[in-house]
Design a protein around this motif. Structure first.
Motif, short mmCIF file in Angstrom:
data_model
loop_
_atom_site.label_atom_id
_atom_site.label_comp_id
_atom_site.label_asym_id
_atom_site.label_seq_id
_atom_site.Cartn_x
_atom_site.Cartn_y
_atom_site.Cartn_z
N PRO A 54 -9.36 11.09 -2.42
CA PRO A 54 -9.62 9.70 -2.81
C PRO A 54 -9.10 9.34 -4.20
O PRO A 54 -9.02 8.15 -4.54
CB PRO A 54 -11.14 9.58 -2.74
CG PRO A 54 -11.65 10.97 -2.91
CD PRO A 54 -10.60 11.87 -2.30
N VAL A 55 -8.73 10.34 -4.98
CA VAL A 55 -8.18 10.04 -6.30
C VAL A 55 -6.82 9.36 -6.18
O VAL A 55 -6.47 8.51 -7.01
CB VAL A 55 -8.11 11.32 -7.17
CG1 VAL A 55 -7.40 11.07 -8.48
CG2 VAL A 55 -9.52 11.85 -7.43
N ALA A 56 -6.06 9.69 -5.14
CA ALA A 56 -4.73 9.10 -4.98
C ALA A 56 -4.80 7.57 -4.83
O ALA A 56 -4.14 6.86 -5.61
CB ALA A 56 -4.00 9.75 -3.80
N PRO A 57 -5.57 7.02 -3.88
CA PRO A 57 -5.62 5.55 -3.82
C PRO A 57 -6.28 4.94 -5.04
O PRO A 57 -5.93 3.82 -5.45
CB PRO A 57 -6.42 5.26 -2.54
CG PRO A 57 -7.12 6.52 -2.21
CD PRO A 57 -6.30 7.64 -2.77
N PHE A 58 -7.22 5.67 -5.67
CA PHE A 58 -7.84 5.15 -6.89
C PHE A 58 -6.78 4.97 -7.98
O PHE A 58 -6.71 3.92 -8.62
CB PHE A 58 -8.95 6.08 -7.37
CG PHE A 58 -9.45 5.72 -8.74
CD1 PHE A 58 -10.26 4.61 -8.94
CD2 PHE A 58 -9.11 6.49 -9.85
CE1 PHE A 58 -10.72 4.27 -10.20
CE2 PHE A 58 -9.56 6.16 -11.12
CZ PHE A 58 -10.36 5.04 -11.29
N GLU A 59 -5.97 5.99 -8.21
CA GLU A 59 -4.93 5.91 -9.25
C GLU A 59 -3.94 4.80 -8.95
O GLU A 59 -3.52 4.06 -9.84
CB GLU A 59 -4.23 7.25 -9.41
CG GLU A 59 -5.11 8.33 -10.02
CD GLU A 59 -5.49 8.08 -11.47
OE1 GLU A 59 -4.65 7.55 -12.23
OE2 GLU A 59 -6.62 8.42 -11.84
N ARG A 60 -3.56 4.68 -7.68
CA ARG A 60 -2.63 3.61 -7.29
C ARG A 60 -3.28 2.23 -7.54
O ARG A 60 -2.62 1.30 -8.02
CB ARG A 60 -2.22 3.76 -5.84
CG ARG A 60 -1.27 4.91 -5.61
CD ARG A 60 -0.80 4.97 -4.15
NE ARG A 60 0.22 5.99 -4.01
CZ ARG A 60 0.01 7.16 -3.40
NH1 ARG A 60 -1.15 7.45 -2.86
NH2 ARG A 60 1.00 8.05 -3.33
N ALA A 61 -4.56 2.11 -7.19
CA ALA A 61 -5.27 0.85 -7.42
C ALA A 61 -5.27 0.50 -8.91
O ALA A 61 -5.00 -0.65 -9.28
CB ALA A 61 -6.70 0.94 -6.90
N CYS A 62 -5.56 1.49 -9.73
CA CYS A 62 -5.58 1.26 -11.18
C CYS A 62 -4.22 0.78 -11.68
O CYS A 62 -4.14 -0.11 -12.53
CB CYS A 62 -5.98 2.54 -11.91
SG CYS A 62 -7.67 3.07 -11.65
N ALA A 63 -3.16 1.38 -11.14
CA ALA A 63 -1.81 1.00 -11.57
C ALA A 63 -1.49 -0.44 -11.16
O ALA A 63 -0.93 -1.21 -11.96
CB ALA A 63 -0.77 1.96 -10.99
N TRP A 64 -1.84 -0.81 -9.94
CA TRP A 64 -1.62 -2.20 -9.52
C TRP A 64 -2.46 -3.15 -10.36
O TRP A 64 -1.99 -4.19 -10.82
CB TRP A 64 -1.95 -2.38 -8.03
CG TRP A 64 -0.87 -1.91 -7.12
CD1 TRP A 64 -0.89 -0.81 -6.32
CD2 TRP A 64 0.41 -2.52 -6.90
NE1 TRP A 64 0.29 -0.70 -5.63
CE2 TRP A 64 1.10 -1.74 -5.97
CE3 TRP A 64 1.02 -3.66 -7.43
CZ2 TRP A 64 2.39 -2.07 -5.54
CZ3 TRP A 64 2.31 -3.98 -6.99
CH2 TRP A 64 2.98 -3.19 -6.06
N ASP A 65 -3.72 -2.79 -10.55
CA ASP A 65 -4.65 -3.62 -11.32
C ASP A 65 -4.16 -3.80 -12.75
O ASP A 65 -4.15 -4.91 -13.29
CB ASP A 65 -6.02 -2.95 -11.31
CG ASP A 65 -7.17 -3.92 -11.39
OD1 ASP A 65 -6.95 -5.13 -11.48
OD2 ASP A 65 -8.31 -3.44 -11.34
N SER A 66 -3.76 -2.72 -13.37
CA SER A 66 -3.34 -2.75 -14.77
C SER A 66 -2.04 -3.49 -14.99
O SER A 66 -1.70 -3.82 -16.13
CB SER A 66 -3.21 -1.32 -15.31
OG SER A 66 -4.47 -0.69 -15.31
N THR A 67 -1.32 -3.73 -13.91
CA THR A 67 -0.05 -4.46 -14.03
C THR A 67 -0.15 -5.85 -13.40
O THR A 67 0.85 -6.47 -13.05
CB THR A 67 1.11 -3.65 -13.41
OG1 THR A 67 0.83 -3.38 -12.04
CG2 THR A 67 1.34 -2.36 -14.19
N GLY A 68 -1.40 -6.35 -13.27
CA GLY A 68 -1.61 -7.73 -12.90
C GLY A 68 -1.63 -8.06 -11.42
O GLY A 68 -1.39 -9.20 -11.05
N HIS A 69 -1.94 -7.09 -10.58
CA HIS A 69 -1.92 -7.32 -9.14
C HIS A 69 -3.27 -6.96 -8.52
O HIS A 69 -3.40 -6.03 -7.73
CB HIS A 69 -0.80 -6.51 -8.48
CG HIS A 69 0.56 -6.88 -8.97
ND1 HIS A 69 1.26 -7.95 -8.47
CD2 HIS A 69 1.33 -6.34 -9.94
CE1 HIS A 69 2.42 -8.04 -9.10
NE2 HIS A 69 2.48 -7.09 -10.00
N SER A 70 -4.28 -7.74 -8.86
CA SER A 70 -5.63 -7.50 -8.35
C SER A 70 -5.67 -7.50 -6.82
O SER A 70 -6.39 -6.70 -6.22
CB SER A 70 -6.59 -8.58 -8.86
OG SER A 70 -6.73 -8.51 -10.25
#
Length: 188
Positions: A54-70
């Motif tokens: 589950p860390v993989a989708p979490f990290e991807r989510a953080c990357a999308w979130d941190s770059t303005g793609h909620s």
């Protein structure tokens, strides 16, 4: 995306170190307007994790979130949570997903997640209790529950004050109990 590496070859401590390095360098990507490049870097790191981690989708989510793609982050946070994310990362996922839900206009759902998270007393994630409260306060304002929001924010702030901790905690409580305003407790 790259092929998964043999789990036996993955040194989790090394992976965590490299992930932390990537996140420490995110501002450089902003400066170069290279957010997609940053997301690709996080994708490569996530690809190293075993299937179903589950860390993989979490990290991807953080990357999308941190770059303005909620909008792209929310389903990935949900996948991570449903996959069994735990501890500090779980708490972060709830806070960050709720903030993203708020950003995309799904505030009621965010309030539900955060309200439930306040009942989760995971000692490994307690350091983020105030982040849960602050995010919930923002969401409560958006759904028209301003007094409750202020109560939550003041209650979270009170323990950090050098003085007036008891008074502020009582004032926070009184905001939602609907008792008279201006009642102190004699603390000075």
């Amino acid at each position: 995306m790259t092929d998964k590496i043999d789990m036996g070859a993955l040194d989790r401590n090394d992976w965590e170190r490299r992930s932390a390095e990537a996140w420490a360098e995110i501002d450089g990507y902003y400066e170069r307007e290279a957010e997609a490049e940053f997301r690709e870097r996080i994708d490569r790191l996530a690809d190293e994790l075993p299937d179903g981690d589950p860390v993989a989708p979490f990290e991807r989510a953080c990357a999308w979130d941190s770059t303005g793609h909620s909008d792209k982050a929310v389903p990935l946070y949900r996948e991570a949570l449903e996959g069994g994310l735990s501890g500090m990362r779980r708490r972060r996922a709830v806070v960050q997903m709720s903030s993203s839900l708020r950003n995309i206009g799904r505030v009621d759902e965010a309030v539900e997640w955060l309200t439930a998270e306040r009942q989760n007393h995971d000692p490994d994630a307690a350091v983020l209790n105030d982040a849960v409260a602050a995010t919930l306060a923002l969401c409560l304002v958006d759904v028209g529950r301003g007094r409750e929001a202020v109560s939550l924010a003041v209650g979270a702030l009170a323990p950090h004050l050098p003085r007036y901790q008891r008074s502020m905690a009582n004032y926070a409580r009184l905001l939602v109990e609907g008792e008279g305003e201006g009642q102190g407790d004699g603390e000075s």
